[in-house]
Scaffold this motif. Structure first.
Motif, PDB file in Angstrom:
ATOM      1  N   LEU A  34      36.137  43.088  40.736  1.00 18.70           N
ATOM      2  CA  LEU A  34      36.799  42.328  41.799  1.00 18.70           C
ATOM      3  C   LEU A  34      37.415  41.041  41.248  1.00 18.70           C
ATOM      4  CD1 LEU A  34      34.217  42.833  44.680  1.00 18.70           C
ATOM      5  CD2 LEU A  34      36.566  43.699  44.619  1.00 18.70           C
ATOM      6  N   LYS A  35      36.685  40.356  40.359  1.00 24.04           N
ATOM      7  CA  LYS A  35      37.221  39.138  39.742  1.00 24.04           C
ATOM      8  C   LYS A  35      38.453  39.462  38.898  1.00 24.04           C
ATOM      9  CE  LYS A  35      33.275  37.516  38.044  1.00 24.04           C
ATOM     10  NZ  LYS A  35      32.304  36.644  37.352  1.00 24.04           N
ATOM     11  N   ARG A  38      41.455  40.145  41.143  1.00 26.23           N
ATOM     12  CA  ARG A  38      42.033  38.903  41.670  1.00 26.23           C
ATOM     13  C   ARG A  38      42.894  38.208  40.616  1.00 26.23           C
ATOM     14  NH1 ARG A  38      36.487  38.148  43.563  1.00 26.23           N
ATOM     15  NH2 ARG A  38      36.419  39.008  45.652  1.00 26.23           N
ATOM     16  N   SER A  42      46.896  37.674  40.862  1.00 18.89           N
ATOM     17  CA  SER A  42      47.403  36.309  40.805  1.00 18.89           C
ATOM     18  C   SER A  42      48.530  36.201  39.778  1.00 18.89           C
ATOM     19  CB  SER A  42      46.261  35.351  40.450  1.00 18.89           C
ATOM     20  OG  SER A  42      46.742  34.043  40.312  1.00 18.89           O
ATOM     21  N   SER A  52      49.040  45.077  44.560  1.00 17.37           N
ATOM     22  CA  SER A  52      47.843  45.243  45.393  1.00 17.37           C
ATOM     23  C   SER A  52      47.463  46.707  45.610  1.00 17.37           C
ATOM     24  CB  SER A  52      48.029  44.546  46.739  1.00 17.37           C
ATOM     25  OG  SER A  52      49.121  45.096  47.450  1.00 17.37           O
ATOM     26  N   ALA A  74      39.779  43.259  46.867  1.00 24.73           N
ATOM     27  CA  ALA A  74      39.450  41.941  46.301  1.00 24.73           C
ATOM     28  C   ALA A  74      40.012  40.799  47.140  1.00 24.73           C
ATOM     29  CB  ALA A  74      39.991  41.842  44.876  1.00 24.73           C
ATOM     30  N   LEU A  75      40.812  41.127  48.130  1.00 24.62           N
ATOM     31  CA  LEU A  75      41.423  40.104  48.972  1.00 24.62           C
ATOM     32  C   LEU A  75      40.528  39.763  50.161  1.00 24.62           C
ATOM     33  CD1 LEU A  75      45.040  41.534  49.100  1.00 24.62           C
ATOM     34  CD2 LEU A  75      44.166  39.705  47.622  1.00 24.62           C
ATOM     35  N   ASP A  76      40.445  38.483  50.464  1.00 22.58           N
ATOM     36  CA  ASP A  76      39.713  38.039  51.652  1.00 22.58           C
ATOM     37  C   ASP A  76      40.679  38.095  52.830  1.00 22.58           C
ATOM     38  OD1 ASP A  76      38.252  36.856  53.631  1.00 22.58           O
ATOM     39  OD2 ASP A  76      38.001  34.935  52.612  1.00 22.58           O
TER      40      ASP A  76
END
Length: 79
Positions: A34-35, A38, A42, A52, A74-76
């Motif tokens: 997940l990190k 992200r 980015s 995505s 991984a997106l909030d």
């Protein structure tokens, strides 16, 4: 501790992890994926690209697929 291997798929690009990473559990491997997702998203956004739809496949030392982490996961979405 088990060794996990990560395959990153983004569009037509596939990046296979040949070394793997020793982590205490699959849950920790998922957190790492997940990190990574992200960070990759980015970088892509800064270049004007949307990746995505990509994913990271997590395999064990026998190369069996344990799980797939979608970049979108991984997106909030709540914040």
């Amino acid at each position: 501790m088990p060794r996990f291997f990560f395959t990153v798929i983004s569009g037509k690009n596939v990046l296979d992890d040949q070394e793997g990473c020793v982590l205490p559990s699959l849950d920790q491997a998922i957190e790492e994926a997940l990190k990574d997702a992200r960070a990759l998203m980015s970088d892509a956004i800064l270049q004007g690209r949307d990746i995505s739809e990509g994913c990271i496949i997590i395999r064990n030392a026998q190369q069996e697929v344990l799980t797939v982490v979608r970049f979108a996961d991984a997106l909030d979405r709540n914040g």
